[in-house]
Design a protein around this motif. Structure first.
Motif, PDB file in Angstrom:
ATOM      1  N   ARG A  44      -3.012   7.631  -8.256  1.00 23.61           N
ATOM      2  CA  ARG A  44      -1.898   7.120  -8.594  1.00 23.61           C
ATOM      3  C   ARG A  44      -0.624   6.732  -6.784  1.00 23.61           C
ATOM      4  N   LEU A  45      -0.670   5.832  -6.340  1.00 25.90           N
ATOM      5  CA  LEU A  45      -0.201   5.698  -5.425  1.00 25.90           C
ATOM      6  C   LEU A  45       1.844   5.281  -5.985  1.00 25.90           C
ATOM      7  N   HIS A  46       2.466   6.089  -5.224  1.00 23.97           N
ATOM      8  CA  HIS A  46       3.838   5.634  -5.296  1.00 23.97           C
ATOM      9  C   HIS A  46       4.734   4.886  -4.001  1.00 23.97           C
ATOM     10  N   VAL A  47       5.059   3.682  -4.087  1.00 20.36           N
ATOM     11  CA  VAL A  47       5.948   3.501  -2.589  1.00 20.36           C
ATOM     12  C   VAL A  47       7.077   2.345  -3.060  1.00 20.36           C
ATOM     13  N   ARG A  48       8.013   3.379  -2.225  1.00 16.08           N
ATOM     14  CA  ARG A  48       8.909   2.512  -2.156  1.00 16.08           C
ATOM     15  C   ARG A  48       9.499   1.684  -0.794  1.00 16.08           C
ATOM     16  N   TYR A  49       9.685   0.763  -1.211  1.00 14.77           N
ATOM     17  CA  TYR A  49       9.828  -0.445  -0.419  1.00 14.77           C
ATOM     18  C   TYR A  49      10.978  -1.546   0.003  1.00 14.77           C
ATOM     19  N   ASP A  50      11.096  -1.430   1.408  1.00 15.51           N
ATOM     20  CA  ASP A  50      12.047  -2.735   1.194  1.00 15.51           C
ATOM     21  C   ASP A  50      11.472  -3.565   2.662  1.00 15.51           C
ATOM     22  N   ARG A  51      11.701  -4.885   2.527  1.00 15.38           N
ATOM     23  CA  ARG A  51      11.698  -6.157   3.408  1.00 15.38           C
ATOM     24  C   ARG A  51      11.135  -5.429   4.877  1.00 15.38           C
ATOM     25  N   LEU A  95       6.721 -11.354  -1.804  1.00 13.28           N
ATOM     26  CA  LEU A  95       8.089 -12.525  -2.714  1.00 13.28           C
ATOM     27  C   LEU A  95       8.754 -11.288  -3.062  1.00 13.28           C
ATOM     28  N   GLY A  96       8.490 -10.517  -3.510  1.00 10.20           N
ATOM     29  CA  GLY A  96       8.961  -9.020  -3.792  1.00 10.20           C
ATOM     30  C   GLY A  96      10.258  -8.684  -2.873  1.00 10.20           C
ATOM     31  N   THR A  97      10.045  -9.216  -1.740  1.00  4.32           N
ATOM     32  CA  THR A  97      11.485  -8.376  -1.101  1.00  4.32           C
ATOM     33  C   THR A  97      12.319  -9.379  -0.710  1.00  4.32           C
ATOM     34  N   VAL A  98      11.651 -11.080  -0.590  1.00  4.13           N
ATOM     35  CA  VAL A  98      12.671 -11.956  -0.647  1.00  4.13           C
ATOM     36  C   VAL A  98      14.073 -11.418  -0.654  1.00  4.13           C
ATOM     37  N   ASN A  99      14.481 -11.844  -2.064  1.00  2.00           N
ATOM     38  CA  ASN A  99      15.505 -12.313  -2.952  1.00  2.00           C
ATOM     39  C   ASN A  99      16.394 -10.404  -2.962  1.00  2.00           C
ATOM     40  N   ALA A 100      15.434  -9.149  -2.926  1.00  2.00           N
ATOM     41  CA  ALA A 100      15.915  -7.386  -3.186  1.00  2.00           C
ATOM     42  C   ALA A 100      17.032  -6.756  -2.613  1.00  2.00           C
ATOM     43  N   LYS A 101      18.102  -6.536  -3.788  1.00  2.00           N
ATOM     44  CA  LYS A 101      18.996  -5.629  -3.530  1.00  2.00           C
ATOM     45  C   LYS A 101      19.371  -4.582  -2.416  1.00  2.00           C
ATOM     46  N   GLY A 102      17.588  -3.837  -2.467  1.00  2.00           N
ATOM     47  CA  GLY A 102      17.699  -2.836  -2.335  1.00  2.00           C
ATOM     48  C   GLY A 102      16.081  -2.472  -2.238  1.00  2.00           C
ATOM     49  N   PRO A 103      15.851  -1.205  -2.045  1.00  2.00           N
ATOM     50  CA  PRO A 103      14.334  -0.957  -1.807  1.00  2.00           C
ATOM     51  C   PRO A 103      14.365  -0.625  -3.586  1.00  2.00           C
ATOM     52  N   GLN A 104      12.856  -0.671  -4.097  1.00  2.00           N
ATOM     53  CA  GLN A 104      12.138  -1.037  -4.945  1.00  2.00           C
ATOM     54  C   GLN A 104      11.084   0.447  -5.213  1.00  2.00           C
ATOM     55  N   ASP A 105      10.403   0.710  -6.504  1.00  2.00           N
ATOM     56  CA  ASP A 105       9.633   1.463  -6.729  1.00  2.00           C
ATOM     57  C   ASP A 105       8.125   0.114  -7.036  1.00  2.00           C
ATOM     58  N   LEU A 106       6.847   0.780  -6.712  1.00  2.00           N
ATOM     59  CA  LEU A 106       6.037   0.319  -6.990  1.00  2.00           C
ATOM     60  C   LEU A 106       4.951   1.315  -6.946  1.00  2.00           C
ATOM     61  N   ILE A 107       4.934   1.602  -8.472  1.00  2.00           N
ATOM     62  CA  ILE A 107       3.433   2.052  -8.587  1.00  2.00           C
ATOM     63  C   ILE A 107       2.510   1.957  -9.136  1.00  2.00           C
ATOM     64  N   ILE A 108       0.966   2.604  -8.419  1.00  2.00           N
ATOM     65  CA  ILE A 108       0.264   1.293  -8.246  1.00  2.00           C
ATOM     66  C   ILE A 108      -1.306   2.891  -8.604  1.00  2.00           C
ATOM     67  N   GLN A 149       5.092  -1.927 -11.980  1.00  2.00           N
ATOM     68  CA  GLN A 149       3.854  -1.207 -12.229  1.00  2.00           C
ATOM     69  C   GLN A 149       2.666  -1.626 -12.149  1.00  2.00           C
ATOM     70  N   VAL A 150       0.813  -1.609 -11.699  1.00  2.00           N
ATOM     71  CA  VAL A 150       0.242  -2.484 -11.528  1.00  2.00           C
ATOM     72  C   VAL A 150      -0.745  -1.388 -11.442  1.00  2.00           C
ATOM     73  N   VAL A 151      -1.953  -1.693 -12.043  1.00  2.00           N
ATOM     74  CA  VAL A 151      -2.938  -0.931 -12.300  1.00  2.00           C
ATOM     75  C   VAL A 151      -3.935  -2.323 -11.978  1.00  2.00           C
ATOM     76  N   LEU A 152      -5.020  -0.863 -10.911  1.00  2.00           N
ATOM     77  CA  LEU A 152      -5.987  -1.998  -9.786  1.00  2.00           C
ATOM     78  C   LEU A 152      -7.028  -1.711  -9.988  1.00  2.00           C
ATOM     79  N   VAL A 153      -7.869  -2.169 -10.288  1.00  2.00           N
ATOM     80  CA  VAL A 153      -9.487  -1.945 -10.778  1.00  2.00           C
ATOM     81  C   VAL A 153     -10.847  -2.767  -9.160  1.00  2.00           C
ATOM     82  N   ARG A 154     -10.913  -2.126  -8.840  1.00  2.00           N
ATOM     83  CA  ARG A 154     -11.751  -2.772  -7.895  1.00  2.00           C
ATOM     84  C   ARG A 154     -12.993  -2.058  -7.870  1.00  2.00           C
TER      85      ARG A 154
END
Lengths: 447, 268
Positions: A357-364, A242-255, A53-58
């Motif tokens: 609130r954005l939700h991304v499921r991502y891999d390389r 960087l987070g996708t370098v060693n990941a074994k599968g997709p990851q979830d990111l909530i922004i 989870q990340v909070v992005l203030v712009r």
């Protein structure tokens, strides 16, 4: 030296064994208006295996990035490496309370609302990156600086905040940086060389954090608090490579993006609204977490895993239905929303700050490049809202009530089953069977 | 030869329907009516004023392109966009040609003056729709064989070269520039905006030069200034230099096939 069990990443990973499926049936406020629907359950970030989870203030060129970190392992094995566009000064870093992120999560989570049908005689129902640490890297500073310099690594800044020891590094070559970090006890995974080299070539710096065990022990905390980093840069992006370098599968990111003007969207990936405001069978109340996970997985599949999803967008001045208490100005200020007026307000003024609130499921493979964003002028509210309607529980003793029980209700049940099957890919017959077996609390009372 | 604008109208209409139905574009029917109706009405008014024949095809193309690219929640901005697009064809002219691509100018003016109420979403096409779109655009090239395929291909070539070159320079894997190239908005720009025969230089050498300049400008804006929609800004900024390019590298002016060019039509 500790074993590498996670990837080099700005984010954390949550162990599968620590996952708790959400308990859907929460207390229902008895005085809430039936027309707006009761808020009963939410699908918050605890649902996902590999989530960050990340909070992005712009605000203009200023970005404040807070990384929530519910790293559960041994704190001495924790370290964080994030590429940043500028040198980060001591005053640009702050340690947050985790509760603030949890509050944002609860406030914006997809929600289940419920309605109770009224007597058909009167009115039909209303339409309504981690690397482990080895020996203490913060010993003998002068010698370390020399060693770093020989490898083309410059320690731009070095300071402590809260339970963290922090460094800002610049490097000439990724090999030098990796060799130095590894010598300092970080274990940078294979395959990170190219990614780090490309950040170096773009003149990015590296913000490195590790836990100071002594200070953490003094504070008496066992968990790690989120870190907030601020910088001024035209770049409006989030490094995910960087987070996708060693990941074994997709990851979830909530922004959680907090902005002045309107909704946030990605400029290099599609940004898609999740299906919402749908009527689903009331039995889903007991498995709302499973429902949301299945629906999200289906949406990801339809978009061929190459889109960013909007789960919530709203003016923070109000909410309906609210899935938690409003976020007070003091919490928003802590996250970096420093343009708010008023000190002690329970919530911002309307039009002051917007949350996406954005939700991304991502891999390389599907997300080869870092996420780039733009703020739009869109103010159209959106929330993940799923509706269950409980049947009226009287007797079929008049024409209107007979029609309700014999026609309206069966038709509605079938539509709800079809919707649920379409959204989740669940088997329609299983859905129908569960529908038939389900009794609402009021029905149980009547039996 | 058939007027290629019919093909363009068909493709743009298809894209708009596809965008709204399948890609969840935030275009409500009323906005589409405002943009398309707006350009037709303004075109009709100017035709009456200038005593020119009623020319709807180019205006319709401008209206459809505006719908595809311009995002707003306010109908007023759609109407403003339509007005700016068509009036610019009649009012901003040099050497018998209009200076700006109408849709491009309308978008840039709206981005500048709307204080955030208008935006362009370059990521909304995604890469899934890319190949279908590519097919439609290449089809357009075939139909436009007498048209300005050179400027489209010239731009695409330079843009690809710049993206590949930058990625090589900063050690990025090939997947990154390829992902950036598989972009629907880029194709729309290439085949429906920069290739507008009425606002590109007259000579082939001039058009290649223009395409290269727009690619470099857009790349600078997007990758060195970290702005969005680089090509759109670059096209608007460089269009005023077309008369200069025409002077240095002259060539015959373009006119639509089988058509009296008195009404200064345009693509996009």
């Amino acid at each position: 030296m500790a074993q590498v069990h996670s990837h080099l990443n700005s984010f954390h990973r949550m162990k599968t064994s620590l996952l708790l499926p959400i308990v859907a049936a929460l207390a229902i406020a008895s005085d809430a208006s039936a027309f707006c629907g009761f808020y009963v359950a939410k699908a918050d970030s605890k649902l996902y295996n590999e989530s960050s989870q990340v909070v992005l203030v712009r605000d203009g060129k200023r970005t404040q990035l807070t990384m929530a970190n519910d790293y559960q392992g041994d704190p001495k094995e924790f370290a964080l490496v994030i590429p940043v566009p500028t040198v980060i000064e001591r005053d640009d870093v702050d340690v947050m309370e985790k509760a603030i992120i949890d509050h944002l999560d609860a406030y914006t989570a997809p929600r289940l609302v419920e309605y109770w049908d009224s007597d058909p005689e009167q009115r039909l129902y209303p339409a309504a990156a981690m690397a482990p640490m080895g020996p203490d890297p913060f010993s003998a500073p002068a010698k370390r600086r020399e060693g770093a310099k020989a490898l083309g690594v410059t320690i731009k800044r070095e300071f402590s905040k809260g339970e963290y020891d922090l460094m800002v590094l610049a490097a000439e070559q990724s090999n030098g940086l990796i060799t130095w970090l590894n010598g300092e006890g970080y274990q940078i995974p294979e395959g990170a060389t190219d990614v780090i080299q490309s950040y170096i070539a773009q003149d990015m710096k590296f913000f490195v954090a590790k836990v100071n065990l002594e200070r953490q022990a003094k504070q008496g905390r066992t968990w790690l608090r989120p870190l907030r980093v601020s910088f001024n840069s035209k770049k409006f992006m989030l490094p995910i490579r960087l987070g996708t370098v060693n990941a074994k599968g997709p990851q979830d990111l909530i922004i959680y993006a907090l902005t002045r003007q309107g909704r946030l969207e990605s400029t290099n990936y599609r940004t898609v609204r999740l299906p919402t405001n749908l009527d689903i069978p009331p039995y889903v109340k007991n498995e709302f977490g499973d429902f949301y996970r299945a629906m999200f997985a289906r949406a990801v599949e339809i978009e061929k895993m190459s889109s960013v999803f909007i789960e919530y967008f709203w003016d923070m001045g109000w909410c309906d239905p609210c899935s938690s208490d409003p976020i007070p100005n003091i919490e928003l200020r802590a996250l970096g929303v420093d343009w708010l007026k008023g000190e002690n307000e329970q919530r911002p003024q309307e039009g002051e700050v917007y949350i996406t609130r954005l939700h991304v499921r991502y891999d390389r493979e599907h997300f080869p490049e870092d996420l780039v964003f733009q703020e739009t002028g869109d103010h159209e509210n959106l929330q993940g809202r799923y509706v269950m309607r409980h049947p009226w529980t009287g007797k079929a003793d008049t024409e209107a009530r007979k029609t309700y029980f014999n026609e309206t209700l069966p038709k509605r049940r079938e539509e709800e089953a079809q919707t649920l099957a379409r959204m989740t890919n669940w088997d329609i017959d299983t859905i129908r069977a569960k529908q038939a077996a389900y009794r609402s609390p009021k029905q149980k009372e009547g039996e | 030869m058939q007027d290629p604008r019919y093909y363009q109208i068909a493709v743009l209409t298809g894209l708009l329907v596809y965008g709204i139905v399948a890609l969840d574009f935030e275009v409500v029917p009323l906005q589409a009516v405002a943009s398309v109706g707006g350009v037709l009405v303004v075109q009709w008014l100017f035709s009456r004023w200038k005593g020119a024949p009623w020319e709807w095809r180019s205006a319709l193309i401008s209206g459809l392109s505006l719908c595809l690219l311009c995002r707003t929640r306010d109908i007023g901005w759609c109407l403003a966009g339509a007005t700016i697009a068509v009036s610019s064809k009649f009012l901003i002219r040099l050497g018998g040609k209009h200076l700006f691509n109408p849709t491009n100018l309308a978008l840039i003016v709206l981005l500048l003056v709307s204080d955030g109420s208008v935006w362009v979403s370059p990521g909304q096409w995604g890469s899934v729709a890319f190949f279908a779109l590519l097919l439609a655009c290449v089809g357009g090239l075939v139909v436009m064989r007498a048209g300005r395929w050179d400027v489209a291909l010239g731009f695409l070539f330079c843009w690809a070269l710049l993206l590949l070159g930058r990625s090589w320079w900063v050690h990025e894997p090939l997947t990154i520039p390829l992902h950036r190239l598989q972009n629907g908005a880029l194709l729309l720009f290439t085949f429906f905006m920069i290739s507008d025969p009425k606002t590109t230089p007259d000579s082939r050498a001039g058009r290649f030069l223009f395409a290269a300049l727009v690619a470099i400008g857009g790349w600078w804006w997007q990758f060195l200034q970290y702005g969005t929609n680089g090509p759109l800004w670059a096209l608007a900024a460089l269009s005023p230099f077309v008369p200069l390019i025409d002077r240095i590298l002259p060539g015959p002016a373009y006119s639509w096939p089988k058509f009296t060019p008195t009404s200064t039509p345009s693509i996009a």
